[in-house]
Scaffold this active site. Structure first.
Site, short mmCIF file in Angstrom:
data_model
loop_
_atom_site.label_atom_id
_atom_site.label_comp_id
_atom_site.label_asym_id
_atom_site.label_seq_id
_atom_site.Cartn_x
_atom_site.Cartn_y
_atom_site.Cartn_z
N ASP A 1 0.84 -1.20 0.00
CA ASP A 1 0.00 0.00 0.00
C ASP A 1 0.88 1.25 0.00
OD1 ASP A 1 -2.64 -1.43 0.46
OD2 ASP A 1 -1.50 -2.10 2.21
N GLU B 1 1.92 -6.46 -5.19
CA GLU B 1 1.64 -5.60 -6.34
C GLU B 1 2.90 -4.88 -6.84
OE1 GLU B 1 -1.96 -3.40 -6.34
OE2 GLU B 1 -1.12 -1.71 -7.42
O1 TRH Z 1 4.47 -6.20 0.73
P1 TRH Z 1 3.48 -6.70 -0.25
O2 TRH Z 1 2.98 -8.04 -0.04
O3 TRH Z 1 2.33 -5.68 -0.29
C1 TRH Z 1 0.99 -5.73 -0.57
C2 TRH Z 1 0.17 -5.64 0.65
O4 TRH Z 1 0.02 -6.93 1.21
C3 TRH Z 1 -1.12 -5.02 0.33
O5 TRH Z 1 -1.99 -4.96 1.40
C4 TRH Z 1 -1.71 -5.76 -0.82
O6 TRH Z 1 -2.90 -5.23 -1.12
C5 TRH Z 1 -0.78 -5.65 -1.98
O7 TRH Z 1 0.44 -6.28 -1.62
C6 TRH Z 1 -1.30 -6.27 -3.22
O8 TRH Z 1 4.13 -6.66 -1.73
P2 TRH Z 1 4.49 -5.49 -2.72
O9 TRH Z 1 3.25 -4.89 -3.27
O10 TRH Z 1 5.43 -6.05 -3.67
O11 TRH Z 1 5.23 -4.39 -1.86
C7 TRH Z 1 6.53 -4.54 -1.39
C8 TRH Z 1 7.25 -3.22 -1.44
O12 TRH Z 1 8.46 -3.30 -0.72
C9 TRH Z 1 7.61 -2.79 -2.84
O13 TRH Z 1 7.43 -1.39 -2.99
C10 TRH Z 1 9.09 -3.13 -2.95
C11 TRH Z 1 9.52 -2.83 -1.55
N1 TRH Z 1 10.77 -3.44 -1.10
C12 TRH Z 1 11.80 -2.60 -0.74
O14 TRH Z 1 11.67 -1.37 -0.86
N2 TRH Z 1 12.95 -3.16 -0.26
C13 TRH Z 1 13.14 -4.49 -0.15
O15 TRH Z 1 14.21 -4.95 0.28
C14 TRH Z 1 12.06 -5.35 -0.56
C15 TRH Z 1 12.21 -6.84 -0.46
C16 TRH Z 1 10.89 -4.79 -1.01
#
Ligand code: TRH
Length: 397
Positions: A32, A294
């Site tokens: 989010d 996402e």
């Molecule tokens: O963390 P996620 O699973 O996030 C979400 C939430 O669960 C949300 O509620 C749901 O609706 C959505 O998914 C679909 O996965 P996501 O979307 O990939 O987000 C992770 C974020 O973290 C992304 O912006 C990349 C970032 N990230 C970093 O900045 N540094 C890191 O080391 C890693 C592994 C990720």
């Protein structure tokens, strides 16, 4: 590599800059705020907007933006004002309504803010930014207006998507250039490996896999297959929800950042969670990326490398048609055998069957080609921030 190289259309502090408020409630994990923060920085740096983000969970935010200070009610980071949104009715210490208001993922704006929007001389453009889905219906609902039941306000549904007619997905203007620079520089890559893992880059012939995933029962079998595989596999695991399973596989109490382990042909490094630009570099440094949710799912597509998606699980398996819809886009032009292998592997990673690494690996050359072609195809849909800015400006006229 984190700052945009292109000039904003207008300086953010000029009086005529468009003001934009983004409201973000963190449901869980990082997606989010990950999406909202990326959108906010892009609107500020590439479009010259004055952006303010209201976010209710600064801890989650700080993980992917370490320069944020916990405990500050209001602060400016990367040219964006960040307000700690501490209760649903709160809308900042002074109530100011922006020209463009983005309600992320149906989080519901504070009632006093909505009332102030209605009272504003120039009615703001109000978006409900939805979650990404690759399903076909998304194009029909993208930009549909929804009149407010009580106020003379209209909310527009903005749907990200992977196909024409949708809002697209976020892509910074500098992204491809930054990736090309990284890929063209062996010394940058070497320095990245030493700094991130404490080790030299692996020899050619090893398959480098990044693993960002929810808890996943299929990982046990995959770790065994990597251990027994004919070619070396080097696993990079950002600290998180899958770390416990990796620790158990190696008989370790934990697999926290800085840990290393090896068994058979598998070696693994646990990485610290980085800021968002650092995560892109991890994707570029790997041959295959396991991503989730996402935003990381989108970044893997821009990395133009084969990837495996752990979709965010929903009640009643509502996520499964979304998984298949994404496959339909992504795998469209693959030869039938590679397409079937990809679909089987993605489904197995999402709870349907056992992942077959030998079969999947056989198709990696075709998947590499497709990943590059898909990144070009997806770029045709346009960048979400640009699409949103264009529509907003057409409404503000
Ligand atoms: O963390 P996620 O699973 O996030 C979400 C939430 O669960 C949300 O509620 C749901 O609706 C959505 O998914 C679909 O996965 P996501 O979307 O990939 O987000 C992770 C974020 O973290 C992304 O912006 C990349 C970032 N990230 C970093 O900045 N540094 C890191 O080391 C890693 C592994 C990720």
């Amino acid at each position: 590599m984190s700052s945009a190289t292109s000039q904003p259309e207008q300086a953010a502090d000029t009086p005529s800059a468009i003001a934009c408020d983004i409201f973000c409630a963190v449901i869980d994990n990082f997606g989010d705020i990950g999406v909202c923060w990326r959108l906010a920085r892009q609107l500020a740096s590439e479009h010259g907007w004055q952006v303010r983000v209201f976010v209710d969970d600064l801890h989650a935010f700080q993980k992917l933006c370490p320069s944020l200070t916990l405990g500050h009610a209001r602060q400016t980071v990367d040219g964006v004002v960040v307000e700690h949104w501490h209760e649903p009715a709160h809308a900042g210490d002074t109530l100011e309504v922006a020209d463009v208001v983005i309600e992320a993922f149906g989080c519901e704006l504070p009632p006093i803010y909505i009332a102030a929007m209605a009272a504003r001389e120039r009615t703001p453009v109000w978006f409900n930014l939805e979650y990404l889905s690759a399903e076909d219906w998304v194009a029909d609902f993208h930009l549909r207006p929804s009149p407010h039941p009580r106020y003379p306000l209209t909310k527009t549904f903005f749907f990200p998507g992977l196909g024409p007619g949708t809002g697209g997905v976020l892509k910074e203007r500098h992204l491809d250039g930054a990736r090309a620079d990284f890929e063209a520089s062996p010394s940058t890559r070497e320095a990245w490996w030493r700094q991130t893992t404490g080790h030299a880059p692996p020899p050619a012939g090893a398959t480098v896999v990044s693993l960002f995933s929810y808890e996943n029962p299929a990982v046990d079998s995959l770790l065994e297959q990597w251990r027994d595989s004919a070619e070396p596999v080097v696993l990079l695991v950002p600290e998180g929800r899958i770390s416990g399973s990796v620790a158990r596989f190696f008989d370790l109490p934990a697999f926290g950042a800085g840990s290393h382990a090896a068994r058979g042909n598998l070696s693994a490094h646990a990485l610290a969670f980085t800021d968002q630009p650092g995560y892109d570099t991890l994707l570029w440094a790997s041959d295959l990326n396991f991503v989730r949710g996402e935003d990381s799912f989108v970044r893997a597509q821009w990395a133009a490398k084969p990837f495996v998606w752990h979709i965010y699980p929903q009640a009643d398996d509502a996520h499964l048609p979304k998984l298949d819809a994404a496959l339909a886009h992504y795998a469209r032009t693959l030869p039938a055998d590679a397409r079937d292998a990809l679909a089987r592997f993605w489904r197995a990673w999402n709870g349907m069957g056992r992942p077959d690494w030998t079969e999947f690996q056989r198709h990696l050359p075709a998947l590499r080609q497709r990943a590059a072609a898909w990144a070009r195809e997806l770029a045709q849909v346009g960048d979400l921030a640009g699409n949103l800015a264009l529509f907003a400006k057409s409404q503000l006229k």
